[in-house]
Design a protein around this motif. Structure first.
Motif, PDB file in Angstrom:
ATOM      1  N   ALA A  28       1.385  -8.853  72.338  1.00  0.00           N
ATOM      2  CA  ALA A  28       1.289  -7.619  72.792  1.00  0.00           C
ATOM      3  C   ALA A  28       1.568  -6.454  71.883  1.00  0.00           C
ATOM      4  CB  ALA A  28       2.223  -7.549  74.027  1.00  0.00           C
ATOM      5  N   SER A  31       6.588  -2.880  73.847  1.00  0.00           N
ATOM      6  CA  SER A  31       7.331  -3.457  74.753  1.00  0.00           C
ATOM      7  C   SER A  31       8.129  -2.294  75.473  1.00  0.00           C
ATOM      8  CB  SER A  31       8.231  -4.563  74.547  1.00  0.00           C
ATOM      9  OG  SER A  31       9.259  -3.816  73.756  1.00  0.00           O
ATOM     10  N   LEU A  71       7.563  -6.782  79.998  1.00  0.00           N
ATOM     11  CA  LEU A  71       6.253  -6.930  79.802  1.00  0.00           C
ATOM     12  C   LEU A  71       5.914  -8.308  79.325  1.00  0.00           C
ATOM     13  CD1 LEU A  71       5.229  -3.689  77.969  1.00  0.00           C
ATOM     14  CD2 LEU A  71       5.167  -4.129  80.205  1.00  0.00           C
ATOM     15  N   ASN A  73       4.535 -10.470  76.429  1.00  0.00           N
ATOM     16  CA  ASN A  73       4.586  -9.992  75.074  1.00  0.00           C
ATOM     17  C   ASN A  73       3.578 -11.075  74.361  1.00  0.00           C
ATOM     18  OD1 ASN A  73       5.675  -8.465  72.836  1.00  0.00           O
ATOM     19  ND2 ASN A  73       6.360 -10.223  72.114  1.00  0.00           N
ATOM     20  N   GLU A 421      -6.884  -9.417  90.353  1.00  0.00           N
ATOM     21  CA  GLU A 421      -7.475  -8.622  89.380  1.00  0.00           C
ATOM     22  C   GLU A 421      -8.417  -7.655  89.924  1.00  0.00           C
ATOM     23  OE1 GLU A 421      -8.425 -12.540  86.897  1.00  0.00           O
ATOM     24  OE2 GLU A 421     -10.133 -11.683  87.371  1.00  0.00           O
ATOM     25  N   LYS A 430      -3.729  -0.260  85.529  1.00  0.00           N
ATOM     26  CA  LYS A 430      -4.184  -0.602  84.209  1.00  0.00           C
ATOM     27  C   LYS A 430      -3.946  -1.737  83.707  1.00  0.00           C
ATOM     28  CE  LYS A 430      -7.375   2.988  83.362  1.00  0.00           C
ATOM     29  NZ  LYS A 430      -6.763   4.132  84.335  1.00  0.00           N
ATOM     30  N   LYS A 431      -2.611  -1.783  83.817  1.00  0.00           N
ATOM     31  CA  LYS A 431      -1.678  -2.831  83.117  1.00  0.00           C
ATOM     32  C   LYS A 431      -1.150  -3.984  84.150  1.00  0.00           C
ATOM     33  CE  LYS A 431      -2.279  -1.621  78.917  1.00  0.00           C
ATOM     34  NZ  LYS A 431      -2.889  -2.417  78.053  1.00  0.00           N
ATOM     35  N   LYS A 432      -1.785  -4.199  85.238  1.00  0.00           N
ATOM     36  CA  LYS A 432      -1.504  -5.070  86.134  1.00  0.00           C
ATOM     37  C   LYS A 432      -2.445  -5.988  86.566  1.00  0.00           C
ATOM     38  CE  LYS A 432       2.199  -2.623  88.561  1.00  0.00           C
ATOM     39  NZ  LYS A 432       3.015  -3.778  89.199  1.00  0.00           N
ATOM     40  N   GLY A 438       0.704  -7.302  76.886  1.00  0.00           N
ATOM     41  CA  GLY A 438       0.721  -5.705  77.220  1.00  0.00           C
ATOM     42  C   GLY A 438       0.936  -5.404  78.693  1.00  0.00           C
ATOM     43  N   TYR A 439       0.612  -6.500  79.277  1.00  0.00           N
ATOM     44  CA  TYR A 439       0.505  -6.163  80.788  1.00  0.00           C
ATOM     45  C   TYR A 439       2.126  -6.383  81.580  1.00  0.00           C
ATOM     46  CZ  TYR A 439      -4.296  -6.244  81.732  1.00  0.00           C
ATOM     47  OH  TYR A 439      -5.925  -5.886  81.740  1.00  0.00           O
ATOM     48  N   ARG A 440       2.134  -5.451  82.544  1.00  0.00           N
ATOM     49  CA  ARG A 440       3.422  -5.596  82.976  1.00  0.00           C
ATOM     50  C   ARG A 440       3.821  -7.240  83.524  1.00  0.00           C
ATOM     51  NH1 ARG A 440       7.829  -2.435  85.484  1.00  0.00           N
ATOM     52  NH2 ARG A 440       8.092  -3.068  87.683  1.00  0.00           N
TER      53      ARG A 440
END
Ligand SMILES: NC(=O)NC(NC(N)=O)C(=O)[O-]
Ligand SMILES: [Zn+2]
Ligand SMILES: [Zn+2]
Length: 507
Positions: A28, A31, A71, A73, A421, A430-432, A438-440
């Protein structure tokens, strides 16, 4: 060093740096730090979780997921065991590690009707069910979320009570629908989109909208690129022979079915024809998106929606586990736990809903968890026409979808698409919604084959357990652990002490 793990085997720190080549590594770019004291059952903010069955990068297989500062990583796919020898890891063996569920349709009823549900009880139930994000409906709380001020009341009521992340839909109602500046202030305040009803909602301060309100509201939504969720049932102008005769027994489920025939869903969707066309490229509200909530009619209504999609309208469809798990034939007379709108229809319809889901015509699933105070379900009287309509299901949606979906051959990737999704896309998160660098770090770990009986001794975290239609059922799919933003918020039937979920506001 050894990790104090909640569940699963703990690997000691030893041995050589090995077999890195066997594992493909994705990293990622950044963080972020974790929440405070008591947020996690795990005393680490940097660790790996691994299993033979991780749903990531479009595949299912052995992998390890590095969680750092809340996050994801890195992800090591392949032979993770040797790769992880030197790292603190919770090894979940053959359990499934999947993106946490995102429930885009739940009624948490606070402020104003905390005796129905509530942020604390609702989000604890969500965590216990592997749901890591939910989006709260604007009605059933009091006041309804229809303005910047009422959204502020929601946020105040939610403070320090969220065990998972929670976003908010605002209401599109006649009072604001024709007033772009009122809608803009609600959208600027951070609701993820709007919701409206085309029939009476059962809530006095949430009146229904007509197609003009909807078409106008969509023009404002288009600028914000946020969706309009629609309860698409409408009382047809002329009720045909399906209409209900006053002599019918209100305790009979067939009476309730006749009172809300598929023609109601059809009438609403026909009324939305122009609104749907407006969302097409070059249309008046291009960029807006119509989302049909809780579709029950798998026949004409679904057909009309398929046509609209094919013509280029920006439309998505959700259905709910209760339409996939139950059928009208098996609803006992007088058992108002099964009352919801639109109604649960016959078993052929249920099979057709599954087929549409598997074929991708239905895009996603949601709970439509809509409890009430138990007395409003009129369980003793058993009157389907007068009882509150709404199914209580939040904690059970994953095992229910899996238990019933198995016979239709569903895959783990499909589960992740329907429950994570696609809902993330709808809500603009966006980050889920996936396990990706990089996503939560919102993750559920569960055992598909573990069976359990939802009996009186089973812990249920909804405010009111006895109004759930799933009580007494045998299910498979036991949730082992739920991570929200890297915090282990639920494991081994325990919740983390502090409620460290985040409110989500659109920017
Ligand atoms: N006021 C409600 O919560 N209604 C809900 N009731 C159901 N689904 O029976 C809904 O989502 O329409
Ligand atoms: Zn609804
Ligand atoms: Zn609802």
């Amino acid at each position: 060093m050894v990790m104090a793990a909640a569940k699963g085997r703990v690997l000691p720190l030893l041995a050589v740096a090995a077999a890195l080549a066997a594992a493909l590594l994705y990293r990622a770019p950044f963080s972020k730090s974790l929440g405070g004291e008591g947020c996690s059952l795990l005393p680490h903010d940097h660790f790996w979780i691994a299993s033979e069955c991780v749903v990531t990068l479009g595949r299912v297989g052995p992998a390890a997921v590095e969680v750092k500062g809340g996050l994801i990583n890195a992800i090591a796919v392949g032979d993770y065991r040797s790769f992880l020898l030197r790292r603190p890891v919770v090894d979940y063996g053959d359990a499934v590690i999947m993106p946490g569920l995102i429930d885009v349709h739940a009624h948490l009823d606070e402020p104003g009707r905390a005796e129905w549900e509530g942020f604390s009880t609702g989000t604890r139930a969500a965590a216990a069910g592997g749901i890591t994000t939910l989006v709260d409906m604007p009605l059933n709380s009091y006041p309804s979320t229809v303005s910047e001020e009422t959204l502020k009341l929601k946020l105040d009521a939610a403070k320090d009570k969220l065990h998972v992340d929670v976003g908010f839909w605002g209401g599109l109602v006649p009072e604001n629908a024709l007033n772009p500046s009122a809608l803009e202030s609600l959208l600027n305040a951070g609701v993820l989109g709007l919701k409206s009803f085309m029939c009476p909602s059962g809530i006095n301060d949430f009146p229904m909208t007509n197609s003009t309100h909807i078409e106008e509201g969509l023009v404002t939504l288009a600028k914000y690129k946020r969706p309009l969720l629609i309860h698409a049932e409408r009382i047809p102008d002329v009720q045909n022979e399906d209409g209900i005769d006053g002599e019918l027994d209100p305790k009979a489920y067939t009476t309730y079915l006749k009172s809300r025939p598929p023609a109601w869903e059809e009438a609403a969707i026909k009324d939305l024809q122009r609104a749907m066309e407006d969302t097409e490229i070059g249309g008046r509200s291009e960029g807006a998106h119509i989302h049909i909530v809780h579709l029950s009619d798998a026949k004409t209504s679904l057909g009309l929606l398929k046509d609209a999609k094919q013509n280029g309208a920006r439309v998505s469809i959700e259905t709910c586990p209760h339409y996939l798990a139950f059928s009208a034939e098996e609803v006992p007379d007088g058992d108002t736990r099964f009352k919801c709108a639109p109604p649960i229809r016959d078993s052929t319809n249920r099979d057709n809903l599954w087929e549409a889901l598997l074929d991708g015509h239905i895009d996603m699933l949601s709970s439509d968890h809509s409890p009430s105070a138990p007395d409003l379900k009129l369980m003793e009287e058993g009157n389907f026409l007068r009882a509150w309509g709404g199914i209580s299901s939040l904690q059970f949606v994953l095992p229910v979808t899996w238990s019933h979906g198995k016979k239709y051959g569903i895959s783990l990737n499909q589960l992740a698409s329907w429950w994570s999704e696609r809902p993330a896309m709808l809500a603009g998160l966006k980050k889920k919604g996936a396990i990706l660098p990089g996503y939560r770090a919102d993750i559920v770990v569960w055992k598909p084959e573990a069976q359990f009986h939802l009996d009186d001794s089973h812990p249920v975290y909804h405010k009111h357990r006895n109004i759930s239609a799933y009580l007494g059922k045998q299910l498979s799919g036991k949730i082992l652990s739920t991570f929200v933003g890297g915090n282990l918020v639920f494991a081994e039937d325990k919740h983390a002490k502090a409620a460290c979920g985040a409110p989500i506001l659109a920017k």
